[in-house]
Design an enzyme around this catalytic site. Structure first.
Site, PDB file in Angstrom:
ATOM      1  N   ARG A   9       0.853  -1.196   0.000  1.00  0.00           N
ATOM      2  CA  ARG A   9       0.000   0.000   0.000  1.00  0.00           C
ATOM      3  C   ARG A   9       0.886   1.241   0.000  1.00  0.00           C
ATOM      4  O   ARG A   9       2.003   1.226   0.500  1.00  0.00           O
ATOM      5  CB  ARG A   9      -0.922   0.022   1.211  1.00  0.00           C
ATOM      6  N   TYR A  67      -1.369  -3.576  -6.786  1.00  0.00           N
ATOM      7  CA  TYR A  67      -1.242  -4.244  -5.481  1.00  0.00           C
ATOM      8  C   TYR A  67      -2.597  -4.321  -4.763  1.00  0.00           C
ATOM      9  O   TYR A  67      -3.360  -3.341  -4.744  1.00  0.00           O
ATOM     10  CB  TYR A  67      -0.214  -3.499  -4.597  1.00  0.00           C
ATOM     11  N   LYS A 123      -9.608  -2.412   1.296  1.00  0.00           N
ATOM     12  CA  LYS A 123      -9.319  -1.255   2.154  1.00  0.00           C
ATOM     13  C   LYS A 123     -10.107  -0.009   1.722  1.00  0.00           C
ATOM     14  O   LYS A 123     -10.587   0.753   2.559  1.00  0.00           O
ATOM     15  CB  LYS A 123      -7.823  -0.949   2.132  1.00  0.00           C
ATOM     16  N   HIS A 151     -11.002  -2.410  11.186  1.00  0.00           N
ATOM     17  CA  HIS A 151      -9.879  -3.246  10.729  1.00  0.00           C
ATOM     18  C   HIS A 151      -9.676  -4.361  11.758  1.00  0.00           C
ATOM     19  O   HIS A 151      -8.719  -4.347  12.523  1.00  0.00           O
ATOM     20  CB  HIS A 151      -8.640  -2.337  10.634  1.00  0.00           C
ATOM     21  N   SER A 169      -1.573  -3.747  10.439  1.00  0.00           N
ATOM     22  CA  SER A 169      -1.219  -4.680   9.372  1.00  0.00           C
ATOM     23  C   SER A 169      -0.015  -5.535   9.763  1.00  0.00           C
ATOM     24  O   SER A 169       0.940  -5.024  10.360  1.00  0.00           O
ATOM     25  CB  SER A 169      -0.853  -3.887   8.116  1.00  0.00           C
ATOM     26  N   CYS A 215       0.401  -7.881  11.973  1.00  0.00           N
ATOM     27  CA  CYS A 215       0.634  -8.143  13.408  1.00  0.00           C
ATOM     28  C   CYS A 215      -0.010  -9.456  13.828  1.00  0.00           C
ATOM     29  O   CYS A 215      -0.283  -9.677  14.997  1.00  0.00           O
ATOM     30  CB  CYS A 215       0.079  -7.015  14.268  1.00  0.00           C
ATOM     31  N   THR A 273      -4.311 -12.708  10.888  1.00  0.00           N
ATOM     32  CA  THR A 273      -4.675 -13.939  10.181  1.00  0.00           C
ATOM     33  C   THR A 273      -4.359 -15.159  11.054  1.00  0.00           C
ATOM     34  O   THR A 273      -5.166 -16.081  11.160  1.00  0.00           O
ATOM     35  CB  THR A 273      -3.939 -14.008   8.825  1.00  0.00           C
ATOM     36  N   ASP A 307      -9.612  -9.776   8.685  1.00  0.00           N
ATOM     37  CA  ASP A 307      -9.077  -8.429   8.417  1.00  0.00           C
ATOM     38  C   ASP A 307     -10.088  -7.304   8.637  1.00  0.00           C
ATOM     39  O   ASP A 307      -9.713  -6.257   9.131  1.00  0.00           O
ATOM     40  CB  ASP A 307      -8.552  -8.377   6.973  1.00  0.00           C
ATOM     41  N   ARG A 358       2.035 -12.258  -0.673  1.00  0.00           N
ATOM     42  CA  ARG A 358       0.672 -12.557  -0.207  1.00  0.00           C
ATOM     43  C   ARG A 358       0.112 -13.814  -0.825  1.00  0.00           C
ATOM     44  O   ARG A 358       0.559 -14.261  -1.894  1.00  0.00           O
ATOM     45  CB  ARG A 358      -0.255 -11.383  -0.599  1.00  0.00           C
TER      46      ARG A 358
HETATM   47  C1  OXD Z   1      -3.164  -4.597   5.398  1.00  0.00           C
HETATM   48  C2  OXD Z   1      -3.749  -5.769   4.733  1.00  0.00           C
HETATM   49  O1  OXD Z   1      -2.221  -4.006   4.844  1.00  0.00           O
HETATM   50  O2  OXD Z   1      -4.657  -6.363   5.329  1.00  0.00           O
HETATM   51  O3  OXD Z   1      -3.639  -4.239   6.482  1.00  0.00           O
HETATM   52  O4  OXD Z   1      -3.364  -6.109   3.610  1.00  0.00           O
HETATM   53 MN    MN Z   2      -5.339  -5.333   7.061  1.00  0.00          MN
END
Ligand code: OXD
Ligand code: MN
Length: 582
Positions: free
Chosen positions: A70, A198, A207, A227, A249, A251, A254, A278, A367
């Protein structure tokens, strides 16, 4: 094909003319359509097939090396008034942004197909879901949107019925970072994204829609777009309680969302169910509780670090029907990333022969995209039109010091303060320096579509509507000791913290009251079955000196939002500071 909805047809026609698209293709989301797109991308080199024996129906995409994350510095919220976007966002006047984007989009689809992608965020028949249409010139985006959202004919039917949808316009353009912008127009529910393929910049349902635009929409409609992961914890009596958790993000959302409990817990009958990893839309219910849906239908997860020990459920779902982006490959063409196992990859994320001197084999933000239903811990409740009732909200961050393993807010408003004061060390999910502590309220710093001051006021207002609000906790899996090593084992063992959290929600365990919140007594976190006993004293320590500094930093941060910061939040902060001063 076209649509019965005049406003949608007019928009598609106008965009096709302006971008000079060679063809227009309305996507129905069918398998046949997806197969054709995959073939097309295999021919163009956008995708390569991975080993069909070990990974049937899996593909790898290698992005432009300039386009791997991002781009927060190129992401704008374009409200009429700058103060409505707030200091938490980059702002551009809508007229200026539209003119800039119109210049970039002019003629950009010459020779390309324009895909019209209708999608629904959330279960197709849920009143809590919201729809959008993404126009894109990227078949990779179409294939990923099909995994990440309910995309195609059913979504179009709902859009035609409702007449209202978020308009997202995307082109990869020429992938020139100097001609890359992600623009949001929350007041007219529209998005324009140019110059990136991306995920977070280009899969507009994620997002851009489900957080930035939806947070704005949610404020006017009385709900929250967050989030957060959503997870169901089933106890040995068979009761399932749902927890939502906001973490910045990369952390471990998932991993937490699909955690497998430690052996002793499994033997006792504990189970974990995955609803989302997410994004979470939270609606106050008539029963005074908060009800959550996951607006997505797939995972766009960070690959590096995912392994049999950190996230076995993820590994189990990644051996078929997945698209990998910027991972490395082994010599027999299997996907590979750092932390997976000790094989040596043959080619790096750029497709070059792997040479460790050039850095990691997989990009740190590489990813996987995979349907949520492939997850062994998938919860059928992810399709429930009513959502799931939330008992606890976690606010987590990556903090080497200060923040204890778990801390409980005294009430909803105190919880909002804990969320507003969140900070975390930055990760590779966004371009920029990694490992720097930055304020990331509710893990929404990159994603809130309006002024944070108004956002906190909205959180407080939602709390006022709840007669049975969830309890709010702050957690930190990332505390380090003097040698820089993590004290808490994390991953599966985070279940031990969740057990305490749920026991608190049910009033089954006491807590140690401190000036900054309630903590477990050292003996109240179940450590049975752990090989090495972590230093619980250190994990549950509250250092008043360090907290005084922290709260001063929080006060300084809040003051950046001036008059928009709700008085209630300032009073809450002052009262915690007063308790600490004693
Ligand atoms: C993020 C994602 O960047 O979930 O938070 O991809
Ligand atoms: Mn995220």
């Amino acid at each position: 094909m076209s649509s019965k909805l005049r406003s949608l047809n007019d928009w598609v026609e106008q965009v096709a003319a302006h971008t000079r698209a060679a063809n227009v293709q309305w996507c129905d989301g069918s398998q046949a359509e997806n197969d054709r797109l995959i073939e097309l991308m295999l021919e163009s080199g956008d995708l390569e097939r991975l080993n069909p024996e070990t990974h049937p129906n899996c593909y790898i995409h290698r992005s432009d090396p300039n386009d791997v994350a991002r781009v927060e510095h190129l992401t704008f919220v374009c409200t009429e008034r700058e103060e409505d976007a707030g200091p938490n966002n980059n702002w551009m006047a809508p007229g200026e942004a539209r003119a800039l984007m119109s210049g970039l989009f002019a003629g950009c689809m010459e020779g390309r197909t324009l895909y019209v992608v209708p999608y629904c965020m959330g279960p197709i028949d849920s009143p809590l879901s919201r729809c959008g249409v993404e126009i894109t010139d990227s078949p990779y985006v179409v294939a990923n949107m099909r995994l990440m959202t309910r995309m195609g004919a059913d979504a179009l039917e709902r859009i035609e019925r409702e007449g209202r949808f978020v308009k997202g316009l995307h082109s990869t353009g020429d992938l020139d970072p100097d001609r890359r912008y992600i623009m949001h127009f929350p007041e007219e529910l529209s998005i324009q994204s140019f110059g990136s393929g991306y995920g977070g910049n280009a899969l507009l349902g994620k997002k851009c829609h489900a957080l930035r635009i939806a947070s704005y929409q949610a404020r006017s409609e009385g709900w929250l777009a967050e989030h957060m992961l959503i997870v169901g914890i089933e106890n040995p009596q068979g009761e399932v309680r749902y927890v939502a958790g906001a973490f910045p993000s990369a952390c471990g959302k998932t991993n937490l969302a699909m955690l497998i409990p430690p052996e002793t817990y499994r033997e006792a009958g504990w189970k974990v169910w995955t609803v989302g990893d997410d994004i979470c839309w939270l609606h106050p219910g008539e029963d005074g509780r908060l009800w959550a849906i996951n607006p997505e239908s797939g995972f766009f997860g960070v690959a590096p670090g995912t392994s049999e020990s950190t996230n076995p459920n993820a590994l189990a779902m990644l051996d078929r029907d997945a698209i990998f982006t910027n991972v490395a490959v082994t010599d027999d063409n299997q996907p590979w990333w750092e932390g997976l196992d000790d094989r040596v990859p043959a080619r790096d994320w750029r497709g070059r022969g792997f040479d460790p001197r050039r850095g990691p084999a997989a990009h740190p933000n590489s990813r996987f995209t995979v349907p949520i239903k492939r997850c062994p811990s998938y919860s059928e409740q992810a399709e429930s039109p009513d959502g799931v009732p939330i008992d606890a909200i976690l606010f987590g961050g990556r903090r080497a010091t200060l923040a204890p393993l778990v801390l409980e807010a005294s009430d909803w408003n105190h919880g909002v303060l804990l969320g507003a004061g969140m900070a975390s060390e930055t990760t590779a999910a966004a371009t920029g320096q990694v490992g720097v502590v930055r304020r990331d309220p509710m893990a929404m710093k990159p994603f809130c579509g309006y002024n944070f001051g108004d956002y906190w006021a909205h959180w407080l207002a939602v709390g006022d509507k709840l007669s049975r609000p969830p309890k709010i906790f702050q957690v930190n899996w990332f505390r380090r000791n003097g040698d820089g090593r993590f004290i808490w084992p994390g991953f599966t063992d985070n279940m031990r913290v969740l057990e305490w959290v749920l026991a608190r929600c049910r009033g089954e365990v006491d807590a140690r009251q401190t000036a900054v919140g309630a903590l477990p007594e050292v003996g109240d976190i179940n450590l049975e079955g752990l090989d090495a006993v972590p230093d619980m004293e250190a994990l549950l320590a509250v250092d008043p000196e360090a907290w005084r500094d922290e709260l001063e930093a929080v006060a300084g941060y809040l003051s950046e939002f001036g008059g928009r910061v709700p008085e209630t939040l300032k009073e809450m902060l002052a009262s915690v500071q007063k308790r600490l001063a004693r």
